[in-house]
Write an enzyme that holds these catalytic residues in place. Structure first.
Site, PDB file in Angstrom:
ATOM      1  N   ASN A  21      -3.613  -1.089  -1.198  1.00  0.00           N
ATOM      2  CA  ASN A  21      -2.852  -0.740  -0.005  1.00  0.00           C
ATOM      3  C   ASN A  21      -3.471   0.497   0.629  1.00  0.00           C
ATOM      4  OD1 ASN A  21      -0.331  -2.591   0.087  1.00  0.00           O
ATOM      5  ND2 ASN A  21      -0.505  -1.961  -2.063  1.00  0.00           N
ATOM      6  N   GLU A  22      -4.396   0.270   1.541  1.00  0.00           N
ATOM      7  CA  GLU A  22      -5.163   1.332   2.158  1.00  0.00           C
ATOM      8  C   GLU A  22      -4.325   2.089   3.199  1.00  0.00           C
ATOM      9  OE1 GLU A  22      -7.805   2.257   0.941  1.00  0.00           O
ATOM     10  OE2 GLU A  22      -9.249   0.671   0.514  1.00  0.00           O
ATOM     11  N   PRO A  23      -4.812   3.245   3.676  1.00  0.00           N
ATOM     12  CA  PRO A  23      -4.107   3.977   4.731  1.00  0.00           C
ATOM     13  C   PRO A  23      -3.745   3.054   5.897  1.00  0.00           C
ATOM     14  CG  PRO A  23      -5.894   5.312   3.894  1.00  0.00           C
ATOM     15  CD  PRO A  23      -6.019   3.978   3.218  1.00  0.00           C
ATOM     16  N   SER A  45      -1.067   1.058   5.572  1.00  0.00           N
ATOM     17  CA  SER A  45      -0.213   0.016   5.004  1.00  0.00           C
ATOM     18  C   SER A  45       1.255   0.313   5.269  1.00  0.00           C
ATOM     19  CB  SER A  45      -0.453  -0.104   3.491  1.00  0.00           C
ATOM     20  OG  SER A  45      -1.754  -0.554   3.216  1.00  0.00           O
ATOM     21  N   THR A  96     -13.103   3.695  -0.241  1.00  0.00           N
ATOM     22  CA  THR A  96     -12.834   2.822  -1.386  1.00  0.00           C
ATOM     23  C   THR A  96     -14.085   2.057  -1.773  1.00  0.00           C
ATOM     24  OG1 THR A  96     -10.518   2.597  -0.742  1.00  0.00           O
ATOM     25  CG2 THR A  96     -11.410   0.913  -2.207  1.00  0.00           C
TER      26      THR A  96
END
Length: 642
Positions: A175-177, A179, A194
């Protein structure tokens, strides 16, 4: 134990290092251990206790599992409990957080492979109880699959326990920035950072998939219990943001602040930036040790822009440090700290002969010392302490360099093939042709054949000899230990063994050093430095009764990622502009590590650039504190083992 959050409902009594303070800064319950090994065992014990509790109730235990380096030791302990204590996993159902897309299950980089390698192949969990996102899905099947994944978790009654790591972007799962708080299982595009962090495992960022399937934030936060693992100084900044910052989609892990049964389990490096650790005087009353005084005074100088000797009572009072003035006035505090820093500076890292060494970091005698520089990889010696290395040789000490690993995985296939083709041109041979063919036909996830690994190791050896000869060291004083833990051909290494310790003991016993230099840089993103340092410590522990070690001092240096904090430094070796250039040229001898080296972490600069900036930065900090101005400085901390 009192928590930082009244919402936390901790099911097991974690016992962190030091006193755990409730502070107004922290919004997530967290505990800090001296090392990740002990912490991992405690987390495994909580999981095992939950499994047994559910067994006693004749219920299924539903676990959410994570991948990456953080949970490996947890899984090792669960496997040990299964094999040695009879812990059964027959009532366990697991759901993994994520998987790369596209990704074949057989690929050694897949999380399917990871979980079976580290856990599932070694326990009695029924195969039908294992759920890992499928990285082979066709695009048109993904949406339905993700909805079904969440539905299946719900059908099992939700996750009883969710194990998490945290990425440097603040992601949990993938869940990346950006999300959303209510996001479910879905496909996501991976953040560049990432992918950079994953690049070593894939032997280059170009090989890292750009997408992944991940459980969503909503799926994770519905877990009955969440434990997040955070290890190492390179996670400290994002953990501070997560624990102390506002809830924001820019740092998805901050959503966990709203969970009522969540604990972050950290080691000292990961927790180092938390306010209660970094600046405890801003939190409440402190026990003012000499180390904490030094840390506070340096911090005060940085925040006021003043030199040490110009600090006033008002500066101390205005910045939450009035307690320090109860026993000493600012003048005495300033003088004491100024002298401490000044006495750490020396141009004689091996000790200055025939000099009063009362206030010098090293002993004057013996005038000529036997020295071992332990280098985890075949270039850490010149990158991290090339100026000091040169000074020790120049000043006539008997210097030995011991390269602890071959460093073979850091040589690209392109370089290895180039050398094999040159060998074929000089003298054609079946062996050289086999290497060329092995590289040419190597699949993306295939481990290098042994002859290829040997060639890559020899490339690193040749470069090491070039560097050590450049600083004037004889070849007979250069040692290649090739510690067995490293020689797997993959990023994943074996655990430290008795064989590794025996090799370390042998070289120490052979040289009988007065000084040992070792890498204390635990921010190394692929972990080799940590294992190599443990090898040094393990050997010293077994040899500490030997008479020759009674007169041996150990100095720890740091590498390309971080420098010691100024208040920690006990020896600082200045370099002239000419010495800076000589160090640069020694690093240049390691040609296979220039121009796009695979293991540079999140920093695109080459290692020599990072080293020079770090060394200049240390010199500038000393200058800003009121010390003499130098072009660059290399810093060391003494490790006392006897």
């Amino acid at each position: 134990m009192k928590s930082t959050s009244v919402k936390a409902n901790v099911d097991i009594a974690y016992k962190p290092v030091g006193q755990f303070e409730e502070t107004r800064y922290e919004k997530i319950h967290n505990v800090i251990f001296t090392d990740s090994n002990h912490a991992s065992i405690k987390v495994a014990e909580e999981i095992a206790a939950l499994i047994r509790k559910k067994q006693g109730q004749n219920k299924t235990c539903v676990l959410g599992l994570a991948t990456g380096s953080s949970p490996i030791r947890v899984y090792e302990e669960l496997v040990r409990q299964h094999k040695e204590e009879g812990l059964s996993f027959k009532n366990v159902v697991t759901f993994n957080l994520d998987e790369y897309l596209p990704m074949e299950k057989s690929n050694i980089q897949s999380y399917h492979y990871f979980m079976h390698e580290h856990l599932f192949n070694h326990i009695d969990i029924p195969s039908e109880n294992i759920h890992i996102p499928d990285g082979t899905l066709a695009p048109e099947a993904i949406v339905a699959y993700c909805l079904a994944y969440d539905k299946k978790i719900k059908e099992f009654g939700g996750l009883d326990f969710q194990l998490l790591g945290i990425g440097r972007t603040g992601h949990i799962g993938f869940n990346e920035p950006g999300s959303h708080y209510n996001s479910g299982t879905r496909v996501i595009t991976l953040d560049h950072i990432t992918r950079v962090d994953a690049a070593p495992s894939f032997l280059g960022i170009d090989n890292v998939p750009r997408k992944a399937i991940t459980m969503g934030i909503a799926t994770v936060r519905k877990s009955k219990r969440i434990v997040l693992l955070g290890w190492g100084q390179n996670k400290a900044d994002i953990l501070k943001q997560t624990i102390e910052g506002d809830i924001t989609s820019h740092v998805p892990a901050t959503y966990l602040q709203n969970h009522d049964n969540c604990t972050f389990v950290l080691d000292t490096g990961a927790g180092s930036e938390l306010t209660r650790n970094k600046t405890p005087w801003l939190v409440g009353a402190c026990k003012w040790t000499e180390e904490l005084k030094a840390k506070a005074i340096i911090w005060l100088c940085e925040n006021t822009g003043k030199t040490i000797l110009s600090l006033t009572d008002k500066d101390y009072n205005d910045h939450g440090m009035a307690e320090l003035l109860l026993e000493e006035d600012s003048y005495d505090l300033n003088i004491s700290m100024f002298n401490k820093l000044q006495h750490s500076i020396t141009g004689w890292p091996g000790g200055k002969p025939n000099a009063d060494d009362t206030y010098r970091p090293e002993r004057a005698t013996p005038a000529k010392k036997r020295v071992i520089i332990f280098s985890p990889h075949p270039d850490d010696d010149v990158i991290s302490m090339g100026g000091t290395f040169d000074r020790l040789v120049e000043q006539g000490h008997e210097v030995h360099v011991a390269y602890q690993t071959s460093g073979n995985i850091a040589v690209s296939d392109t370089d290895a093939r180039k050398y094999a083709e040159i060998a074929m041109q000089i003298q054609p041979s079946d062996k050289a042709q086999q290497i060329i063919d092995a590289i040419a036909h190597k699949s993306e996830s295939e481990v290098d054949a042994l002859p290829v690994r040997k060639l890559k190791g020899n490339i690193r050896r040749g470069e090491s000899y070039a560097a050590t000869r450049y600083v004037g060291l004889q070849d007979s004083n250069v040692h290649f230990l090739d510690l067995p833990f490293y020689e797997t051909g993959t990023i994943k290494k074996n655990n430290l063994s008795d064989a590794d310790i025996a090799i370390m003991k042998d070289i120490i016993t052979k040289v009988k050093p007065h000084q040992i230099y070792a890498a204390g840089d635990l921010a190394d993103p692929h972990g080799t430095h940590k294992v190599c340092l443990d090898a040094v410590f393990g050997a010293l522990e077994e040899l500490k009764s030997e008479p020759f070690l009674k007169d041996c001092w150990v100095w720890l240096y740091r590498g390309a990622w971080h420098e010691w904090d100024i208040h920690e430094i006990e020896m600082c070796v200045p370099m002239s502009p000419a010495q800076v250039l000589k160090k640069r040229n020694a690093i240049f001898c390691h040609q296979s590590q220039k121009d796009g080296v695979m293991f540079q972490g999140d920093d695109a600069r080459e290692f020599w650039m990072r080293a020079e900036e770090r060394n200049r930065g240390t010199a500038n900090k000393y200058k800003a504190l009121g010390m003499s101005a130098y072009a660059a400085m290399e810093a060391f901390v003494r490790y006392k083992f006897n």
